[in-house]
Design an enzyme around this catalytic site. Structure first.
Site, PDB file in Angstrom:
ATOM      1  N   HIS A 153      16.455  48.708  47.525  1.00 20.08           N
ATOM      2  CA  HIS A 153      16.705  47.942  46.291  1.00 20.08           C
ATOM      3  C   HIS A 153      15.864  46.665  46.206  1.00 20.08           C
ATOM      4  CE1 HIS A 153      19.862  50.623  45.099  1.00 20.08           C
ATOM      5  NE2 HIS A 153      20.561  50.399  46.203  1.00 20.08           N
ATOM      6  N   ASP A 160      18.907  58.449  49.223  1.00 21.38           N
ATOM      7  CA  ASP A 160      20.103  57.603  49.167  1.00 21.38           C
ATOM      8  C   ASP A 160      20.820  57.919  47.842  1.00 21.38           C
ATOM      9  OD1 ASP A 160      21.300  54.799  50.342  1.00 21.38           O
ATOM     10  OD2 ASP A 160      21.400  54.828  48.146  1.00 21.38           O
ATOM     11  N   HIS A 201      21.888  55.933  45.694  1.00 25.21           N
ATOM     12  CA  HIS A 201      21.455  55.030  44.622  1.00 25.21           C
ATOM     13  C   HIS A 201      19.960  55.134  44.374  1.00 25.21           C
ATOM     14  CE1 HIS A 201      25.079  53.129  46.466  1.00 25.21           C
ATOM     15  NE2 HIS A 201      25.407  52.978  45.184  1.00 25.21           N
ATOM     16  N   ASP A 229      25.402  57.912  51.465  1.00 16.66           N
ATOM     17  CA  ASP A 229      26.399  57.587  50.439  1.00 16.66           C
ATOM     18  C   ASP A 229      26.507  58.710  49.407  1.00 16.66           C
ATOM     19  OD1 ASP A 229      23.813  56.728  49.918  1.00 16.66           O
ATOM     20  OD2 ASP A 229      24.369  54.703  49.303  1.00 16.66           O
TER      21      ASP A 229
END
Ligand code: SP5
Ligand code: ZN
Length: 370
Positions: free
Chosen positions: A170, A206, A208, A295
């Site tokens: 991120h 991931d 996200h 995740d």
């Protein structure tokens, strides 16, 4: 398989984060990396390696010097300014609408504030990414973990796992956030491109979207970014990760986003992996960087997919079957009890070894816990 790991992550010992304005126990905690390390050690098929120091240059090749300086000095500056807190979380961020109508000239005159709260808002993305006394050293060590994994792969290892913590995907050129401070995967990919002169592909699995990695390579033709993630219309990071974001300039067509719906099952996920790998093998390079998150697991508290541990063994196997050498870097994954087994499954898949799960409770699909 060699696993690069540093104890320095333990210094990034966050206890709380802010979600929707509420202070909650932190999701991104030291126990995550310790669970994975312990499971791989117990497996016996992995060799733990300490990272070597790589200095500032590879970081500055990817990140704004202002961000690096902020992260390096934030904690001592916080003490100097007498802020009586164990963790720094800003409350005010520069929403772009604040500057609407201003000319580029006027915008160029905007500047970083002096108080720590203002500076953290200037460089940060969200309230979920606290900064503590050991954060900078841990974030630097995570970069060294990634770059040491790169060294080992360029030195001849087929696949190496960098157990990075804090994660990185991120973090953009001039921004930290999403539990990430430096973008480990982007720094690794840039170092590979620079060292080898080859093109590099990044596969981000991931849960996200890796907005930071996408931003860093948006206009670059030498690094392709392919991401499978929860659709940003409902999931963090909310504002990026849509399929129509394909890159611009030299990077036009080098960015591929594959958002998926809530409840995504193993079968649907494998379909997306197949599409992603088609785009990955189009890149004529020998090394693939993997941003790996667990995740996507059915019991993850932040993700909403329904993947099982067995699926990770398949994905590891499929990614290795591209024949590319792999620099595998840890990103997210917050269901702590399953992290060790999920990592073991993935890495054994990469190594072409069978996976016999330990007899522990886990997600088996269909909303049941066996
Ligand atoms: C590396 C990585 O996986 N970063 C993820 C950052 C997620 N930030 C938290 C966003 C808050 C989402 N809402 C929480 C709902 C909990 N049920
Ligand atoms: Zn994530």
């Amino acid at each position: 398989m060699q696993v690069v790991y540093s104890t320095a992550h333990l210094g990034h010992d966050v206890t709380h984060e802010t979600v929707s304005g509420e202070s909650v126990p932190a999701y991104e905690v030291a126990e995550r990396a310790e669970r994975i390390r312990a499971a791989l050690e117990a497996d016996g098929g992995f060799e733990l390696v300490a990272p070597t120091a790589h200095g500032d240059d590879p970081i500055r090749a990817v990140h704004d010097p202002g961000l690096v300086a902020f992260l390096e000095t934030a904690w001592s500056e916080m003490r100097r300014q007498g802020v009586p807190r164990l963790a720094m979380i800003p409350d005010t961020y520069p929403n772009p609408a604040m500057f609407e109508g201003m000319s580029e000239d006027a915008r160029d005159r905007l500047r970083e504030p002096e108080t720590l709260a203002g500076r953290a808002g200037w460089w940060g993305l969200d309230t979920s990414t606290p900064f503590v006394a050991g954060t900078y050293v841990a974030a630097r060590a995570a970069v060294d973990v990634a770059l040491t994994a790169v060294d080992l792969v360029l030195g001849g290892q087929r696949s190496v796992y960098g157990l990075c913590r804090p994660p990185g995907h991120h973090a953009a050129r001039s921004m930290y956030g999403g539990y990430c401070f430096f973008n480990n995967a982007a720094i690794a990919a840039d170092a590979i491109a620079t060292t080898t002169g080859e093109r590099v592909a990044i596969l981000d699995v991931d849960f996200h979207h890796g907005n930071g990695t996408q931003q860093i390579f948006w206009r670059r033709g030498d690094v392709r970014y392919v991401s499978i993630h929860g659709d940003p219309t409902r999931q963090y990071p909310y504002f990026l990760g849509h399929p129509d974001e394909v890159g611009e300039g030299d990077g036009n067509g080098e960015n591929l986003n594959l958002p998926l719906p809530a409840g995504t099952t193993n079968a649907a996920y494998l379909g997306a992996v197949e599409r992603a790998l088609e785009a990955i093998v189009e890149v004529p390079g020998s090394v693939v960087v993997v941003s790996l998150g667990f995740d996507t697991y059915g019991l993850d508290p932040l993700g909403d997919f329904a993947l099982t541990t067995d699926l990770y063994h398949d994905v590891g196997r499929l990614v290795a079957a591209t024949g590319r050498r792999l620099v595998i870097l840890q990103e997210g994954g917050y269901h702590r009890p399953s992290l060790g087994e999920n990592a073991r499954a993935w890495m054994r898949g990469v190594d072409g070894r069978p996976f016999d799960p330990l007899p522990v409770a886990g997600f088996t699909g269909g909303g049941t816990v066996a």
